[in-house]
Design a protein around this motif. Sequence first.
Motif, PDB file in Angstrom:
ATOM      1  N   ARG A  40       0.826  -1.211   0.000  1.00 42.47           N
ATOM      2  CA  ARG A  40       0.000   0.000   0.000  1.00 42.47           C
ATOM      3  C   ARG A  40       0.862   1.264   0.000  1.00 42.47           C
ATOM      4  O   ARG A  40       0.479   2.280  -0.576  1.00 42.47           O
ATOM      5  N   THR A  41       2.014   1.208   0.651  1.00 42.65           N
ATOM      6  CA  THR A  41       2.866   2.400   0.706  1.00 42.65           C
ATOM      7  C   THR A  41       3.622   2.630  -0.594  1.00 42.65           C
ATOM      8  O   THR A  41       4.152   3.724  -0.809  1.00 42.65           O
ATOM      9  N   PHE A  42       3.670   1.620  -1.452  1.00 36.85           N
ATOM     10  CA  PHE A  42       4.463   1.737  -2.681  1.00 36.85           C
ATOM     11  C   PHE A  42       3.912   2.833  -3.590  1.00 36.85           C
ATOM     12  O   PHE A  42       4.670   3.617  -4.175  1.00 36.85           O
ATOM     13  N   ASN A  43       2.585   2.909  -3.703  1.00 37.51           N
ATOM     14  CA  ASN A  43       1.979   3.883  -4.609  1.00 37.51           C
ATOM     15  C   ASN A  43       1.048   4.876  -3.915  1.00 37.51           C
ATOM     16  O   ASN A  43       0.363   5.644  -4.583  1.00 37.51           O
ATOM     17  N   GLU A  44       0.991   4.839  -2.575  1.00 40.67           N
ATOM     18  CA  GLU A  44       0.060   5.704  -1.870  1.00 40.67           C
ATOM     19  C   GLU A  44       0.792   6.550  -0.828  1.00 40.67           C
ATOM     20  O   GLU A  44       1.772   6.110  -0.238  1.00 40.67           O
ATOM     21  N   HIS A  45       0.266   7.742  -0.606  1.00 37.44           N
ATOM     22  CA  HIS A  45       0.841   8.620   0.419  1.00 37.44           C
ATOM     23  C   HIS A  45       0.034   8.516   1.703  1.00 37.44           C
ATOM     24  O   HIS A  45      -1.198   8.504   1.679  1.00 37.44           O
ATOM     25  N   PHE A  46       0.726   8.436   2.836  1.00 35.89           N
ATOM     26  CA  PHE A  46       0.083   8.438   4.149  1.00 35.89           C
ATOM     27  C   PHE A  46       0.720   9.506   5.014  1.00 35.89           C
ATOM     28  O   PHE A  46       1.892   9.849   4.850  1.00 35.89           O
ATOM     29  N   ASP A  47      -0.071  10.016   5.956  1.00 37.05           N
ATOM     30  CA  ASP A  47       0.423  11.031   6.880  1.00 37.05           C
ATOM     31  C   ASP A  47       0.897  10.426   8.195  1.00 37.05           C
ATOM     32  O   ASP A  47       1.584  11.092   8.963  1.00 37.05           O
ATOM     33  N   LEU A  48       0.508   9.166   8.458  1.00 32.80           N
ATOM     34  CA  LEU A  48       0.882   8.504   9.704  1.00 32.80           C
ATOM     35  C   LEU A  48       0.742   7.005   9.544  1.00 32.80           C
ATOM     36  O   LEU A  48      -0.184   6.527   8.880  1.00 32.80           O
ATOM     37  N   TYR A  49       1.671   6.273  10.156  1.00 32.99           N
ATOM     38  CA  TYR A  49       1.567   4.815  10.251  1.00 32.99           C
ATOM     39  C   TYR A  49       1.244   4.450  11.696  1.00 32.99           C
ATOM     40  O   TYR A  49       1.958   4.866  12.613  1.00 32.99           O
ATOM     41  N   PHE A  61       8.129  -4.025  13.401  1.00 33.41           N
ATOM     42  CA  PHE A  61       9.496  -3.509  13.506  1.00 33.41           C
ATOM     43  C   PHE A  61      10.196  -3.566  12.152  1.00 33.41           C
ATOM     44  O   PHE A  61      10.818  -2.597  11.717  1.00 33.41           O
ATOM     45  N   ASP A  62      10.111  -4.726  11.492  1.00 31.51           N
ATOM     46  CA  ASP A  62      10.798  -4.897  10.209  1.00 31.51           C
ATOM     47  C   ASP A  62      10.176  -4.032   9.119  1.00 31.51           C
ATOM     48  O   ASP A  62      10.878  -3.523   8.235  1.00 31.51           O
ATOM     49  N   PHE A  63       8.846  -3.881   9.187  1.00 28.79           N
ATOM     50  CA  PHE A  63       8.180  -3.006   8.214  1.00 28.79           C
ATOM     51  C   PHE A  63       8.730  -1.584   8.323  1.00 28.79           C
ATOM     52  O   PHE A  63       9.131  -0.977   7.318  1.00 28.79           O
ATOM     53  N   LEU A  64       8.755  -1.046   9.541  1.00 24.69           N
ATOM     54  CA  LEU A  64       9.214   0.332   9.701  1.00 24.69           C
ATOM     55  C   LEU A  64      10.690   0.473   9.371  1.00 24.69           C
ATOM     56  O   LEU A  64      11.103   1.474   8.777  1.00 24.69           O
ATOM     57  N   GLN A  65      11.482  -0.533   9.706  1.00 21.61           N
ATOM     58  CA  GLN A  65      12.905  -0.475   9.377  1.00 21.61           C
ATOM     59  C   GLN A  65      13.100  -0.382   7.869  1.00 21.61           C
ATOM     60  O   GLN A  65      13.931   0.407   7.384  1.00 21.61           O
ATOM     61  N   GLN A  66      12.326  -1.165   7.117  1.00 20.61           N
ATOM     62  CA  GLN A  66      12.424  -1.098   5.652  1.00 20.61           C
ATOM     63  C   GLN A  66      12.003   0.276   5.129  1.00 20.61           C
ATOM     64  O   GLN A  66      12.610   0.820   4.201  1.00 20.61           O
ATOM     65  N   MET A  67      10.957   0.840   5.721  1.00 18.62           N
ATOM     66  CA  MET A  67      10.509   2.161   5.286  1.00 18.62           C
ATOM     67  C   MET A  67      11.574   3.212   5.563  1.00 18.62           C
ATOM     68  O   MET A  67      11.877   4.052   4.711  1.00 18.62           O
ATOM     69  N   ARG A  68      12.168   3.170   6.751  1.00 17.46           N
ATOM     70  CA  ARG A  68      13.201   4.155   7.089  1.00 17.46           C
ATOM     71  C   ARG A  68      14.439   3.969   6.220  1.00 17.46           C
ATOM     72  O   ARG A  68      15.061   4.943   5.791  1.00 17.46           O
ATOM     73  N   ASP A  69      14.813   2.724   5.945  1.00 16.57           N
ATOM     74  CA  ASP A  69      15.974   2.455   5.093  1.00 16.57           C
ATOM     75  C   ASP A  69      15.766   2.976   3.675  1.00 16.57           C
ATOM     76  O   ASP A  69      16.727   3.322   2.983  1.00 16.57           O
ATOM     77  N   SER A  70      14.489   3.041   3.249  1.00 17.09           N
ATOM     78  CA  SER A  70      14.181   3.527   1.897  1.00 17.09           C
ATOM     79  C   SER A  70      14.063   5.048   1.845  1.00 17.09           C
ATOM     80  O   SER A  70      13.833   5.620   0.779  1.00 17.09           O
ATOM     81  N   GLY A  71      14.196   5.701   3.011  1.00 15.95           N
ATOM     82  CA  GLY A  71      14.113   7.158   3.049  1.00 15.95           C
ATOM     83  C   GLY A  71      12.751   7.691   3.428  1.00 15.95           C
ATOM     84  O   GLY A  71      12.542   8.908   3.450  1.00 15.95           O
ATOM     85  N   ASP A  72      11.804   6.803   3.745  1.00 16.00           N
ATOM     86  CA  ASP A  72      10.455   7.214   4.140  1.00 16.00           C
ATOM     87  C   ASP A  72      10.493   7.740   5.573  1.00 16.00           C
ATOM     88  O   ASP A  72      10.856   7.021   6.495  1.00 16.00           O
ATOM     89  N   ARG A  73      10.077   8.996   5.763  1.00 13.93           N
ATOM     90  CA  ARG A  73      10.099   9.615   7.095  1.00 13.93           C
ATOM     91  C   ARG A  73       8.697   9.897   7.615  1.00 13.93           C
ATOM     92  O   ARG A  73       8.511  10.721   8.512  1.00 13.93           O
ATOM     93  N   THR A  74       7.709   9.197   7.085  1.00 12.16           N
ATOM     94  CA  THR A  74       6.339   9.348   7.570  1.00 12.16           C
ATOM     95  C   THR A  74       6.280   9.039   9.065  1.00 12.16           C
ATOM     96  O   THR A  74       6.813   8.017   9.501  1.00 12.16           O
ATOM     97  N   PRO A  75       5.653   9.898   9.872  1.00 11.55           N
ATOM     98  CA  PRO A  75       5.546   9.611  11.306  1.00 11.55           C
ATOM     99  C   PRO A  75       4.914   8.246  11.560  1.00 11.55           C
ATOM    100  O   PRO A  75       3.993   7.843  10.833  1.00 11.55           O
ATOM    101  N   ALA A  76       5.408   7.541  12.575  1.00 11.71           N
ATOM    102  CA  ALA A  76       4.942   6.178  12.851  1.00 11.71           C
ATOM    103  C   ALA A  76       4.812   5.956  14.353  1.00 11.71           C
ATOM    104  O   ALA A  76       5.707   6.323  15.117  1.00 11.71           O
TER     105      ALA A  76
END
Length: 211
Positions: A40-49, A61-76
């Motif tokens: 869902r995050t691949f093609n959609e924008h979110f304001d919060l996880y 934990f692993d989901f957020l780690q992957q997002m942060r490693d990809s440069g995603d800084r969406t609040p979580a």
Amino acid sequence: MSRILLLEDDAVLSQTMKAVLQEEGFDVVPVKDGNTALDRTFNEHFDLYLLDVNVPYLNGFDFLQQMRDSGDRTPAFFVTALRDLGSLSKGFDTGADDYIKKPFDMDELLVRIKSTIRKQYDFLEYGNIKYDPLNKRALVNNKEIPLTYVERYIFDLLIRNLEQNVSKEQFFEVMERPSEMALRVHINKLKHKLGIGIKNARGIGYRLEKP
């Protein structure tokens, strides 16, 4: 309307949280496992996880780690039954903005969510443009420029992803009758109204570069 991705595999809790959040004016997308969350995050924008930890396939934990490693800084936020210090530490180490222990008070969670999202909505500046992301208003030299619904969302995607390619599919999601020709027309009108340069990433989409 702010969008929240809710990763929670407890169906009853997920539906309860979704209902309460929607009553407060949030657009909530519930998912039951980490892999679906990634999709869902691949093609959609979110304001919060909002993330549970112990979910199928890919844990929170692993989901957020992957997002942060990809440069995603969406609040979580982690919203989890894991109460030990090690889990708390791991949650913040992966880049969480908050860690809520179950059972939790929904009113308190709402206060934390609203405070976090509000901080994202300071005006963004781009050359002589001031952009209000909460209301999707663009002001050139402090004068608001009338934009259509689609133009607002296209500019929102571009300025939030400054110097990054935004795929055609992401733009299509906010268009009533999506097509490459229609998108090109919207882009050209936006360039003319705001006096900005939008680059065509051939075969991919468009990007807004620094002024």
